[in-house]
Design a protein around this motif. Structure first.
Motif, PDB file in Angstrom:
ATOM      1  N   GLU A   1     -11.072   3.264  -6.858  1.00 36.68           N
ATOM      2  CA  GLU A   1     -11.034   3.980  -5.577  1.00 36.68           C
ATOM      3  C   GLU A   1      -9.810   3.538  -4.777  1.00 36.68           C
ATOM      4  O   GLU A   1      -9.903   3.313  -3.580  1.00 36.68           O
ATOM      5  CB  GLU A   1     -12.309   3.668  -4.765  1.00 36.68           C
ATOM      6  CG  GLU A   1     -13.620   3.735  -5.529  1.00 36.68           C
ATOM      7  CD  GLU A   1     -14.030   5.172  -5.820  1.00 36.68           C
ATOM      8  OE1 GLU A   1     -13.484   6.074  -5.148  1.00 36.68           O
ATOM      9  OE2 GLU A   1     -14.849   5.387  -6.730  1.00 36.68           O
TER      10      GLU A   1
ATOM     11  N   TYR B   1     -18.203   1.295 -15.768  1.00 40.26           N
ATOM     12  CA  TYR B   1     -16.759   1.134 -15.571  1.00 40.26           C
ATOM     13  C   TYR B   1     -15.966   1.598 -16.791  1.00 40.26           C
ATOM     14  O   TYR B   1     -14.903   2.192 -16.662  1.00 40.26           O
ATOM     15  CB  TYR B   1     -16.417  -0.331 -15.259  1.00 40.26           C
ATOM     16  CG  TYR B   1     -16.641  -0.721 -13.811  1.00 40.26           C
ATOM     17  CD1 TYR B   1     -17.299   0.130 -12.919  1.00 40.26           C
ATOM     18  CD2 TYR B   1     -16.194  -1.948 -13.323  1.00 40.26           C
ATOM     19  CE1 TYR B   1     -17.503  -0.229 -11.594  1.00 40.26           C
ATOM     20  CE2 TYR B   1     -16.387  -2.326 -12.002  1.00 40.26           C
ATOM     21  CZ  TYR B   1     -17.048  -1.460 -11.137  1.00 40.26           C
ATOM     22  OH  TYR B   1     -17.250  -1.830  -9.831  1.00 40.26           O
TER      23      TYR B   1
ATOM     24  N   GLU C   1     -12.354  -6.018  -9.276  1.00 36.13           N
ATOM     25  CA  GLU C   1     -13.410  -5.283  -9.969  1.00 36.13           C
ATOM     26  C   GLU C   1     -13.508  -5.670 -11.438  1.00 36.13           C
ATOM     27  O   GLU C   1     -14.367  -5.202 -12.162  1.00 36.13           O
ATOM     28  CB  GLU C   1     -13.118  -3.770  -9.893  1.00 36.13           C
ATOM     29  CG  GLU C   1     -13.203  -3.215  -8.490  1.00 36.13           C
ATOM     30  CD  GLU C   1     -12.619  -1.804  -8.395  1.00 36.13           C
ATOM     31  OE1 GLU C   1     -11.462  -1.599  -8.833  1.00 36.13           O
ATOM     32  OE2 GLU C   1     -13.305  -0.909  -7.897  1.00 36.13           O
TER      33      GLU C   1
ATOM     34  N   SER D   1      -8.829  -2.175  -4.267  1.00 36.59           N
ATOM     35  CA  SER D   1     -10.164  -2.643  -3.885  1.00 36.59           C
ATOM     36  C   SER D   1     -10.063  -3.962  -3.135  1.00 36.59           C
ATOM     37  O   SER D   1      -9.121  -4.728  -3.327  1.00 36.59           O
ATOM     38  CB  SER D   1     -11.029  -2.819  -5.140  1.00 36.59           C
ATOM     39  OG  SER D   1     -10.482  -3.828  -5.961  1.00 36.59           O
ATOM     40  N   GLU D   2     -11.058  -4.182  -2.287  1.00 38.96           N
ATOM     41  CA  GLU D   2     -11.012  -5.407  -1.487  1.00 38.96           C
ATOM     42  C   GLU D   2     -11.250  -6.646  -2.344  1.00 38.96           C
ATOM     43  O   GLU D   2     -10.641  -7.684  -2.133  1.00 38.96           O
ATOM     44  CB  GLU D   2     -12.059  -5.327  -0.382  1.00 38.96           C
ATOM     45  CG  GLU D   2     -11.958  -6.510   0.556  1.00 38.96           C
ATOM     46  CD  GLU D   2     -12.459  -6.154   1.948  1.00 38.96           C
ATOM     47  OE1 GLU D   2     -12.544  -7.063   2.761  1.00 38.96           O
ATOM     48  OE2 GLU D   2     -12.769  -4.971   2.207  1.00 38.96           O
ATOM     49  N   TYR D   3     -12.165  -6.526  -3.307  1.00 37.43           N
ATOM     50  CA  TYR D   3     -12.437  -7.633  -4.217  1.00 37.43           C
ATOM     51  C   TYR D   3     -12.077  -7.196  -5.630  1.00 37.43           C
ATOM     52  O   TYR D   3     -12.126  -6.003  -5.942  1.00 37.43           O
ATOM     53  CB  TYR D   3     -13.917  -8.020  -4.163  1.00 37.43           C
ATOM     54  CG  TYR D   3     -14.320  -8.523  -2.802  1.00 37.43           C
ATOM     55  CD1 TYR D   3     -13.973  -9.822  -2.402  1.00 37.43           C
ATOM     56  CD2 TYR D   3     -15.014  -7.703  -1.914  1.00 37.43           C
ATOM     57  CE1 TYR D   3     -14.313 -10.293  -1.143  1.00 37.43           C
ATOM     58  CE2 TYR D   3     -15.365  -8.160  -0.661  1.00 37.43           C
ATOM     59  CZ  TYR D   3     -15.016  -9.454  -0.269  1.00 37.43           C
ATOM     60  OH  TYR D   3     -15.354  -9.913   0.967  1.00 37.43           O
TER      61      TYR D   3
ATOM     62  N   ARG E   1       0.834  -1.194   0.000  1.00 38.39           N
ATOM     63  CA  ARG E   1       0.000   0.000   0.000  1.00 38.39           C
ATOM     64  C   ARG E   1       0.880   1.259   0.000  1.00 38.39           C
ATOM     65  O   ARG E   1       0.674   2.186  -0.780  1.00 38.39           O
ATOM     66  CB  ARG E   1      -0.930  -0.015   1.227  1.00 38.39           C
ATOM     67  CG  ARG E   1      -2.041   1.024   1.164  1.00 38.39           C
ATOM     68  CD  ARG E   1      -3.006   0.835   2.317  1.00 38.39           C
ATOM     69  NE  ARG E   1      -3.835  -0.364   2.154  1.00 38.39           N
ATOM     70  CZ  ARG E   1      -5.003  -0.357   1.501  1.00 38.39           C
ATOM     71  NH1 ARG E   1      -5.458   0.741   0.967  1.00 38.39           N
ATOM     72  NH2 ARG E   1      -5.709  -1.460   1.383  1.00 38.39           N
TER      73      ARG E   1
ATOM     74  N   GLY F   1      -6.787  -6.526  -6.785  1.00 41.16           N
ATOM     75  CA  GLY F   1      -7.575  -5.312  -6.639  1.00 41.16           C
ATOM     76  C   GLY F   1      -6.788  -4.028  -6.898  1.00 41.16           C
ATOM     77  O   GLY F   1      -7.254  -2.938  -6.607  1.00 41.16           O
TER      78      GLY F   1
ATOM     79  N   ASP G   1      -4.074   2.266 -13.432  1.00 41.47           N
ATOM     80  CA  ASP G   1      -4.950   2.757 -12.372  1.00 41.47           C
ATOM     81  C   ASP G   1      -5.125   4.273 -12.564  1.00 41.47           C
ATOM     82  O   ASP G   1      -4.463   4.865 -13.421  1.00 41.47           O
ATOM     83  CB  ASP G   1      -4.362   2.403 -10.994  1.00 41.47           C
ATOM     84  CG  ASP G   1      -3.228   3.330 -10.621  1.00 41.47           C
ATOM     85  OD1 ASP G   1      -2.441   3.682 -11.532  1.00 41.47           O
ATOM     86  OD2 ASP G   1      -3.115   3.708  -9.446  1.00 41.47           O
TER      87      ASP G   1
ATOM     88  N   GLY H   1      -8.663  -0.389  -9.889  1.00 40.13           N
ATOM     89  CA  GLY H   1      -8.373   0.463  -8.731  1.00 40.13           C
ATOM     90  C   GLY H   1      -9.041   1.817  -8.785  1.00 40.13           C
ATOM     91  O   GLY H   1      -8.414   2.831  -8.475  1.00 40.13           O
TER      92      GLY H   1
END
Lengths: 272, 790
Positions: free
Chosen positions: A113, A179, A120, A116-118, A84, A107, A221, A111
């Motif tokens: 936002e 998207y 996209e 991502s947790e899952y 991160r 994720g 991204d 990206g």
């Protein structure tokens, strides 16, 4: 950053197999690149010692579950906070082929936002089904956001090989249009499959080799520092790698894939 | 009398009552234990144990069975063969090794004795090459058989400490449209076998990241019951890191995957005919492939090599641990002591003999000096590969195996590695084929279309693209060239970053000619492999021989083998191309009959500068097209005859001295950059070669048959166009190089036969100047590309 201060980490795990030729591209540009096993990095905890991170091609962990899924989870589980920070500091992350699959599974891409947790998006099984190794054309779409293609003119057609069985870029059906709009709005669309005359494939095989949505071959991204693509720029680096370099005239010393690595090094050189 | 007595131990161990067994019982034991030894061999074993005054254990008998199998020991090639004229002591020594011994080139580093042949390359690096057969397993389980064939040959390369850098595969299938009604039970349909084999090879090579760069696919009725799968691998290694010097006291380290019941009796199965029951009986003989395990294994092995930590290495193939430990000890005149319970297993409950001979995949054996052991174990741990010390090398020349403290085997190595010689009879009978007669068609355009779409000639693109041929980024000349996927004659690999020198890989295979005469088949295979190498600029060629034959205990099968071996000597010697490695597969017999004897010759050449490599596609309208080499009325076994349902008799011959000289001249012309494209003439002859060059380059050609150098008797256009005479090339030369090229070619048979033209038609003018072929390139290309699904 001075060129000799740049340290590129080419990460690998069991089943990674394009690390050597990826390193060769950086070697040729006079940049230090090291091939590091994920386990070794976890042991040393030194991701932040590197200026850039590359996930090269291959069949990480046999691509069981889904291509790139295990490597992505392995990286997140062990390096989440370092990764991160690495991303937040604008250090470049490049994913080629299996590496692109990893970035999507982790994720990091698209990206919208941040991480991502899952996932996209997905890099699904090719249509038509099966492993396919061939040279393709891609059109450069980025208006300048993507740091990995800064040195490439918008609209330029590049030639690189693909070699994969799971490269069909997809968004969830219900979010497809939304998207896609965001990709355009954020200048995240980098490469689309086209023919040699720069006409988009519109899904037609083999110009689009895997049935990817909107002929998408590579995206970045929103910040332009994370980039994934299915074609292999490291296999389109030297002129003698071209599929028809014997055709008349002089053989070019380099070919199109080089500009991806050059842009990356140029960015790092300018970065403080 | 009971033949087997269970020992009173807490695991499965039997003593076999060999000492009291009569001849019938000896054979019964061999059969029941599945070890495939004949009476003479069983008697030798009996004598050995009478001298030892004890009965063998099942572990011992199984070990001997593995070591003495055709697959491991090559008894046919090493045995005595009586022919009507003479007695041959070892086909291998008399014909194959003799070429290399007599030529004795300084660049051959290690031939025949190791897992792979080694030849000098550049800057202290050597090239390792090996081609394996994996026919029997692929017939039972096409995917697994072909995948483990690839995995196995890659381990052969690792087995000489080399880094695998390219794969080849040559396959033979039955006709894909074979009638289901005609399939005997237990035989799988060619289409199923085809799909499985191709997927299996791709699965392994792609996953491991080794490019598959060269190959061929051949279709023949006899392959319905006997699929042919040749898997090859090329590697590279720094010669100063090559070590095979196990010392007493060194530790035997088993590395890689776990051991299971997959691959029990693989070698004995491979040394028997396929029957209706092979599927049920021998399914466990086929192993399970895990390419990622081998990829990790490769990393750990090359690192162990680079750090100089091992004293020897070998792969675990046929016979598993039993063969690997024995061979490694024997090679360095050591003995070996194995503690079998240390072997990591996939599941509990395996008997010692099963553990000892299992052929589970992705395993190798290292010998490591005690002081380096810890470092080696760490390297393997770093790659997440299991490494286990399973024993130690000794100085006593004895193989000792314990399991949980019980001695389960003790054998003298010199006994194990000196099996009784087999003696076999060989008698080749010339088949009585006749030369067919049929009228000459007036227009041959239709035949050209039919030929480019015939399966043995048609594009294999749908298969080649399923293999990664680009990974590692070193493939300079690819199997499919340019935008139309033209069929290059050979692949060129540039393995070193700091050198322009390349490895040139090609092959030759002509089973159809062997139906007429295996001697000329072998000659043609060698010529084809060498000329394919020449076409792109390869020279200093080394050869690998792979034989797929029927049951060698039948004198006619062996007769044809002897004939082809004679040609191997005559023509490899004539071309000055040594053999460096080989492999044979016998007992390719199914309920449908024996396999068509199929010799594969793989040629490994070098090119000093890959930038001078030549591809096969025409480059420039206006350029001259030369044919180099003489055309003879040689259509026996040709694709043109086959199209008409004939086989014929006039099989292509090789005039080796002329051929060698001519190929030398072509190399000179390529080095001088006079040659813009070059393509060899093979199946389908002049017509197919011209069509392929033309539609791959996108320019037409106009050719005149009148100018083709030929024997006086040749007066038919179709024969000139479709004869498959060996040692011929089509060469494109720009007008401004005409004189240079012609000066260079002096003394060879060659002629200008036409030009490259701007339009997109292949036009051929016959002996009376009439147009006999007028074919659109787009249509030709379409026929060629779509025949096998494109």
């Amino acid at each position: 950053m001075k060129k000799k201060e740049i340290r590129v980490c080419i990460m690998r795990v069991g089943g990674t197999n394009c690390d050597a030729e990826t390193k060769r591209a950086f070697d040729d540009l006079g940049v230090k690149a090291e091939i590091v096993h994920l386990n070794e990095m976890v042991k040393k905890g030194n991701l932040l010692d590197y200026s850039a991170l590359v996930f090269p091609g291959g069949f990480s962990y046999g691509d069981y579950v889904r291509a790139g899924a295990i490597w992505a989870k392995g990286t997140l589980t062990n390096l989440r906070y370092d990764l991160r920070r690495f991303v937040e500091e604008g250090r470049p992350v490049l994913g080629i082929c299996n590496g692109f699959q990893v970035l999507v599974e982790a994720g990091l891409l698209p990206g919208f936002e941040g991480i991502s947790e899952y996932p996209e998006a997905a890099l699904a099984t090719n249509v038509p089904i099966g492993y396919h190794c061939n040279w393709v054309y891609v059109k450069h779409e980025s208006s300048g956001q993507c740091l990995f293609t800064k040195e490439i003119q918008k609209g330029k057609v590049l030639r690189m090989p693909v070699a994969h069985a799971e490269g069909r870029f997809l968004f969830p059906k219900e979010k497809e249009n939304d998207y896609l709009k965001r990709l355009y709005d954020n200048d995240q669309l980098v490469f689309r499959y086209c023919d040699e005359n720069s006409e988009y494939a519109n899904g037609a095989y083999p110009i689009n080799p895997n049935g990817a949505f909107h002929d998408i071959a590579g995206i970045c991204d929103p910040t332009g520092t994370i980039f994934g693509l299915m074609p292999h720029p490291e296999r389109a680096y030297y002129g003698w790698q071209l599929p028809d370099w014997t055709k008349g005239g002089r053989m070019p010393k380099y070919c199109d894939g080089k500009s991806v690595f050059e842009s990356m090094v140029e960015y790092l050189r300018k970065k403080s | 009398m009971s033949l087997y007595a269970k020992r009173n131990v807490p695991f499965e161990l039997f003593e076999v009552n060999l000492l009291d067994a009569d001849d019938k019982q000896l054979l019964q034991i061999s059969g029941e234990m599945g070890i495939g030894l004949n009476l003479n061999e069983m008697k030798a074993v009996q004598r050995y144990f009478s001298r030892k005054k004890r009965n063998p254990t099942d572990v011992e008998l199984q070990t001997i069975g593995q070591t003495w199998s055709e697959h491991c020991y090559h008894k046919t090639f090493k045995g005595n063969i009586a022919t009507p004229k003479s007695e041959i002591r070892s086909l291998f020594k008399t014909y194959i090794a003799k070429v290399t011994n007599e030529l004795n080139p300084p660049w051959c580093i290690s031939v025949f004795e190791d897992n792979a042949g080694l030849i000098d390359f550049e800057k202290g690096y050597a090239v390792a090459a090996k081609v394996e057969t994996h026919n029997h397993p692929s017939a039972i389980e096409p995917f697994g058989g072909a995948a483990t064939g690839t995995g196995g040959v890659i381990r052969d390369i690792l087995g000489v400490w080399a880094d695998p850098i390219a794969c080849t595969d040559v396959l033979g299938f039955g006709p894909l449209d074979y009638d289901y009604e005609k399939l005997p039970s237990g035989t799988k349909h060619p289409r199923y076998v085809f799909r499985g084999v191709v997927a299996g090879i791709g699965h392994y090579g792609n996953n491991m990241g080794i490019p598959t760069v060269n190959g061929a696919i051949y279709f023949d009725e006899s392959y319905v019951g006997n699929v042919v799968v040749y898997c090859g691998c090329i590697g590279i290694l720094p010669m100063n890191r090559f070590v095979k010097n196990t010392r007493p006291g060194d530790v035997a380290v088993l590395v890689g995957g776990k051991t299971g019941r997959d691959g029990i009796h693989g070698v004995t199965f491979a040394s028997a005919e396929l029957t209706r029951k092979s599927e049920e009986v021998s399914r466990p003989a086929v192993q399970i492939a895990n390419p990622i395990e081998e990829e990790k294994l490769k990393r750990a092995i090359t690192r162990t090599r680079d750090e100089g930590l091992g004293s020897a290495i070998t792969d675990l193939g046929g016979g598993g641990i039993s063969c690997a430990t024995g061979e490694m000890a024997n090679r360095s005149n050591c003995g070996v002591y194995v503690e079998l319970e240390k072997v990591p297993l996939k599941y509990p409950g395996m008997a010692p003999w099963e553990i000892y001979i299992s052929e589970s995949q992705e395993r190798m054996l290292l010998s490591v000096p005690e002081k380096n052991l810890q470092k080696v174990l760490e390297i393997f741990e770093g790659e997440e590969v299991e490494a286990t010390s399973i024993g130690r090398f000794t100085d006593n020349g004895i193989l000792r195996v314990d399991y949980l403290g019980q001695r389960v085997a003790e054998l003298d190595l010199h006994f194990m590695f000196e099996p009784p010689r087999v003696r076999r009879n060989a008698k080749w009978k010339e088949p009585d084929y006749e030369e067919p007669y049929f009228p000459e068609p007036e227009n041959l355009t239709y035949d050209v279309f039919k030929l480019v779409a015939s399966l043995n000639i048609a594009s294999k693109e749908s298969v080649v693209r399923a293999y990664d041929h680009e990974v590692k980024g070193n493939t300079v000349l690819k199997p499919l060239h340019g935008r139309y996927g033209g069929p290059n004659d050979a692949a060129v690999i540039k393995p070193l970053s700091d050198s322009w020198k390349g490895i040139v890989i090609s092959c030759g295979m002509n089973p159809n000619y062997g139906k007429i005469d295996p001697y000329w088949m072998a000659a043609s295979c060698i010529d084809e492999a060498v000329r394919n190498n020449t076409s792109v600029g390869g020279r200093r060629v080394a050869l690998l021989d792979n034989f797929t034959w029927g049951n060698p205990e039948k004198s006619d099968r062996l007769g044809s083998l002897v004939r082809s071996c004679q040609a191997c000597y005559d023509f490899a010697k004539g071309f000055r191309t040594p053999f460096i490695s080989g492999k044979d597969s016998f007992y390719n017999e199914s309920p449908l009959g024996p396999v068509t004897p199929t010799l594969l010759i793989t040629a490994i050449g070098v090119i000093p500068d890959v930038k001078k490599a030549v591809s096969m596609d025409v480059k420039q309208p206006g350029d001259i097209i030369y044919i180099v080499g003489q055309t003879y009325p040689e259509l026996g076994g040709s694709q043109y005859y086959q199209l008409r349902g004939f086989i014929g008799k006039t099989v292509p011959k090789v005039r080796v001295d002329k051929a060698r000289k001519l190929m030398d001249s072509i190399i000179k012309a390529i080095d001088s950059r006079y040659v813009k494209s070059c393509h060899d003439l093979s199946e389908g002859g002049l017509a197919v070669a011209a069509a392929e060059m033309s539609f791959s380059g996108g320019y037409g050609m106009a050719l005149r048959l009148e100018n083709v150098p030929r024997t006086e008797k040749m007066s038919r256009n179709d024969f000139l166009l479709f004869s498959e005479s060996n040692s011929r090339f089509l060469v494109e030369v720009p007008e401004k190089r005409r004189e240079d090229f012609e000066t260079l070619m002096k003394g060879n048979v060659y002629a200008e036969i036409g030009r490259v033209k701007k339009d997109s038609y292949l036009s051929v003018y016959g002996l009376n100047d009439e147009k006999v072929v007028d074919a659109s390139l787009a249509e030709l290309r379409n026929c060629w590309r779509s025949a096998l699904g494109g």
